[in-house]
Design a protein around this motif. Structure first.
Motif, PDB file in Angstrom:
ATOM      1  N   ALA A  68       0.831  -0.775   0.086  1.00  0.00           N
ATOM      2  CA  ALA A  68       0.102  -0.044   0.135  1.00  0.00           C
ATOM      3  C   ALA A  68       0.865   0.909  -0.132  1.00  0.00           C
ATOM      4  CB  ALA A  68      -0.812   0.028   1.529  1.00  0.00           C
ATOM      5  N   VAL A  76      -5.584   6.207   0.172  1.00  0.00           N
ATOM      6  CA  VAL A  76      -4.442   4.848   1.043  1.00  0.00           C
ATOM      7  C   VAL A  76      -4.276   3.797  -0.476  1.00  0.00           C
ATOM      8  CG1 VAL A  76      -4.598   2.455   2.411  1.00  0.00           C
ATOM      9  CG2 VAL A  76      -5.382   5.119   3.594  1.00  0.00           C
ATOM     10  N   GLN A 107      -4.280   0.373  -2.045  1.00  0.00           N
ATOM     11  CA  GLN A 107      -3.585  -1.438  -2.205  1.00  0.00           C
ATOM     12  C   GLN A 107      -4.147  -1.831  -2.770  1.00  0.00           C
ATOM     13  OE1 GLN A 107      -6.948  -2.155   1.190  1.00  0.00           O
ATOM     14  NE2 GLN A 107      -5.603  -3.919   1.741  1.00  0.00           N
ATOM     15  N   LEU A 112      -4.961   1.174   7.082  1.00  0.00           N
ATOM     16  CA  LEU A 112      -3.477   0.663   6.379  1.00  0.00           C
ATOM     17  C   LEU A 112      -3.618  -1.352   7.046  1.00  0.00           C
ATOM     18  CD1 LEU A 112      -1.063   3.267   7.092  1.00  0.00           C
ATOM     19  CD2 LEU A 112      -2.177   2.158   5.075  1.00  0.00           C
ATOM     20  N   ILE A 138       4.194  -1.192   3.910  1.00  0.00           N
ATOM     21  CA  ILE A 138       3.440   0.196   3.237  1.00  0.00           C
ATOM     22  C   ILE A 138       4.662   1.604   3.157  1.00  0.00           C
ATOM     23  CG2 ILE A 138       1.825   1.721   4.405  1.00  0.00           C
ATOM     24  CD1 ILE A 138       1.216  -0.242   6.564  1.00  0.00           C
ATOM     25  N   ILE A 184       5.304  -0.203   8.119  1.00  0.00           N
ATOM     26  CA  ILE A 184       6.211   1.192   7.069  1.00  0.00           C
ATOM     27  C   ILE A 184       7.395   1.047   6.228  1.00  0.00           C
ATOM     28  CG2 ILE A 184       5.914   3.423   7.014  1.00  0.00           C
ATOM     29  CD1 ILE A 184       3.760   3.652   8.707  1.00  0.00           C
TER      30      ILE A 184
END
Length: 128
Positions: A6, A17, A19, A60, A66, A93
């Motif tokens: 994402a 966001v 994905q 998320l 991410i 992340i």
């Protein structure tokens, strides 16, 4: 098909966001907006910002890797919130990058390019 990557464009009032999976053309987009609480209490803007950042983290949830992008100050504030309040999200992340309001297509292209390099460096193969 699992959407394991994402990219999130974050500022103080809006988030986008997207994905996607490395091997597919499918992308799923979510747009989030801050809901301001107008009160006379001290710190209500901080509380609103934290609630907004929490909603982004919820969006998320379940995504393996991410990339978070946005303006410098928005990224710094979001990163501080995530590191302090959402360590389970912080662990997923991969990077934070400063960018200037990309379109959805530019956002996905940036993320796909990033994750191709990232997956090669970490030795992971894209799931198809």
């Amino acid at each position: 098909m699992t959407l394991q990557h994402a990219v999130a464009f974050v500022d103080h009032h809006n988030a986008q966001v997207v994905q996607f999976s490395a091997g597919a053309d499918t992308a799923v987009e979510k747009k989030l907006h801050e809901h301001r609480h107008l009160t006379k209490q001290h710190g209500s803007s901080v509380r609103s910002e934290h609630e907004f950042f929490a909603h982004i983290c919820d969006a998320l949830e379940g995504i393996a890797e991410i990339l978070v992008v946005g303006g410098h100050q928005g990224l710094a504030d979001f990163r501080h919130y995530v590191d302090k309040h959402k360590p389970q999200t912080a662990a997923r992340i991969c990077d934070y990058q400063v960018v200037d309001h990309p379109s959805e297509n530019e956002l996905v292209a940036l993320a796909r390019k990033y994750f191709v390099k990232h997956d090669k460096m970490t030795g992971t193969l894209p799931v198809r």
